[in-house]
Design a protein around this motif. Sequence first.
Motif, PDB file in Angstrom:
ATOM      1  N   UNK A   1      -8.108   7.412   4.739  1.00  0.00           N
ATOM      2  CA  UNK A   1      -6.688   7.137   4.510  1.00  0.00           C
ATOM      3  C   UNK A   1      -6.483   6.696   3.059  1.00  0.00           C
ATOM      4  N   UNK A   2      -5.555   7.299   2.332  1.00  0.00           N
ATOM      5  CA  UNK A   2      -5.272   6.860   0.964  1.00  0.00           C
ATOM      6  C   UNK A   2      -4.856   5.400   0.940  1.00  0.00           C
ATOM      7  N   UNK A   3      -5.332   4.691  -0.062  1.00  0.00           N
ATOM      8  CA  UNK A   3      -5.071   3.252  -0.157  1.00  0.00           C
ATOM      9  C   UNK A   3      -4.781   2.843  -1.596  1.00  0.00           C
ATOM     10  N   UNK A   4      -4.011   1.788  -1.736  1.00  0.00           N
ATOM     11  CA  UNK A   4      -3.798   1.122  -3.016  1.00  0.00           C
ATOM     12  C   UNK A   4      -3.749  -0.368  -2.736  1.00  0.00           C
ATOM     13  N   UNK A   5      -3.878  -1.161  -3.795  1.00  0.00           N
ATOM     14  CA  UNK A   5      -3.886  -2.620  -3.644  1.00  0.00           C
ATOM     15  C   UNK A   5      -2.777  -3.214  -4.504  1.00  0.00           C
ATOM     16  N   UNK A   6      -1.956  -4.051  -3.895  1.00  0.00           N
ATOM     17  CA  UNK A   6      -0.957  -4.821  -4.629  1.00  0.00           C
ATOM     18  C   UNK A   6      -1.422  -6.271  -4.668  1.00  0.00           C
TER      19      UNK A   6
END
Length: 718
Positions: A141-146
């Motif tokens: 699953x594509x992920x990013x971090x804030x």
Amino acid sequence: MAQKSQEKGSTGGTPVVTEPERVRNVVLVGHSGAGKTTLVEALLAATGTIGRAGTVADGSTVGDHDPAAVRQQRSVSLSCAPLLHNGIKVNLLDTPGYADFVGELRAGLRAADAALFVVSAAGGMDAATVALWEECAAVDMPRAVAVARLDQPRADVDETVALCQRLFGDNVMPLYLPMLGDDGVSTEGLLGLITRRVFDYSAGLPADVRDPDPEHQRAIDESRDELIEGIIAESEDETLMDRYLDGEEISTEVLIDDLETAVARGHFYPVVPVCAATGVGLDVLLEVLTAAFPSPLEHELPAVTGVDGSPRPPLSCDPTGPLVAEVVKTTVDRHVGRVSLVRVFSGTLRPDQTVHICGHGMAERGHPDHDADERVGHIYTPLGATLREVSLCVAGDICAITKSGSAETGDTISAKDDPLLIAPWEMPEPLLPVAIVARSRADEDALARNLARLVAGDPTLRLERNPETRQLVLWCMGEAHADVVLDRLRAGGVELDTEPVKVSLRETLTVPAKGHGRHVKQSGGHGQYAVCDIEVEPLPRGSGFEFVDRVVGGAVPHNYIPSVEKGVRAQLERGLVAGHPVVDLRVTLVDGKSHSVDSSDAAFQTAGALALRDAAERGQPALLEPIDEVTIRVPDGAVGAVLGDLSGRRGRVLGTEPDPDTEGRTLVRAEVPATELLRYAVELRSMTAGTGTFRRHFVRHDPMPAHLADQVRKEQTP
């Protein structure tokens, strides 16, 4: 995503799209208190979807409007908040961070195509978030971090980014560095590593974008190379790395395109610092959500079958294809009734359309298989507590429908003339029992209605009516989940109490014994006369009950022998000592007496029961307790604590082995009395910092220790 352009193109109102490529479904995950809901509200305000005060035009709130969430001061349910940015509709799926509400998290993951991990710059990371990252990695699953809460005391972006890189692994890299203000503490802007630009938020949104001064340029240069090499390593252009190492300046446009491709494929994980209070990073985060995260066209869809299980071809995210949608969440609003949040995977859902709604495969959770044809009334896009009517919902988008009489969480919505079924997603087993009792007969009716609504919307809640203990038991995920369920029942006008959960025990005799039953009464006219003698002997565990007829000479007439057996069986159900069913016993009828006039079926039933009770006085009765086999999944470091705790619960460890699915975790198998597992869901979570899980199933009954059996008998004695 790295600010390709400064054109905002964001609008408020009700976002409606007709092409799947203009949709992004993003689930926000992270531990409780990380700032997910606050960030959602800030993004909505930044795009003009809501006012700065966090309210919609009608004055309703977008955040945690659920009364249970207000009382617990944390999110307790999944919510959907759509916004429009640069012509792209982003459905933000805000999930609770507390472990008890993992069912809401699972629903959010099911509806989403990408995940935004929200990590507090001042709060560190919990093990459950790391485990969820690994779970998302398993399905690419594509992920990013804030990195959020930059305005908090002790906020440290650099330390938090380093923590994310250490726990989340390779290719977790910041796109921006924090730019500190004159006080050296507060974050007033960001330094773009790809664009080599400064984004100054000291005057609020939109950011003032300018060239860096020499000091900022040095900071960018120190961190930029690692990011560029990470992006190029994921590029489809195999010559790009050689060109970069030879000193060629790679254009910003090429880097951004490669970065967006790598993020959409789940191979690269950008980190963006954001602050909901000051607006820092909100615009660049929106670029990540819209430009880098994939559209539904790029996400693999769940498999479907016919309602009868027959195979069907794979789905495609096509608005003109067959209608297939899924109810990812069902709630009951006191004003509009049942509200179902729906993800459309294929086709287009329209108002006044007749559809087939079905749910199969959840019977063990108290959700019987069901099928119904219903007409969809209006279609809405949800925004907090507000429902805004829309004209349609295309494949890839999320909407809400109301007043469905049968829709439950996990149900499939499909065309009436071609009903299909999506396999239900994996849900954790509720393992904390709570026994409830209504205070009055009127409350019993209201309780039944409200429970039906709650169970329909929450697949992590299981309802059990135990015929042996006569208790109504709710199986919940934990104490917080139980509190929310009880709050919602009481909010529905139900007066109820909780009571200790009773475990279904069994009784048996441990030594052979003989019993004599004599039932003789004479009161004018026909009397009652029956005498029988029995022999009782214990059987191996799990053997059940056997009745043997060894009467000779017609001492008990043949037609009354079934009556004796019937009376014995009835007494077995009533119990011999503490009112629990009797098992693993052979009863042999050896002799008896009858009367030609006064003997009857009822008399011999009574005599049979009396004979069994007489034998019990000499058969050394014992209480049997259920034994469950448990499989516990824990981090390696918690194995010692778990094994020691199992010993204190009278558990017998069967073995330990490395978890084949996850590195750094161990599976512990043990047999534990069910009476020792009533609160194990809560206590295991405490021992393992929220990362331990377990499953259980019944295996057999074993004798209960004498001191515990004596305690049960005393409690059962009036």
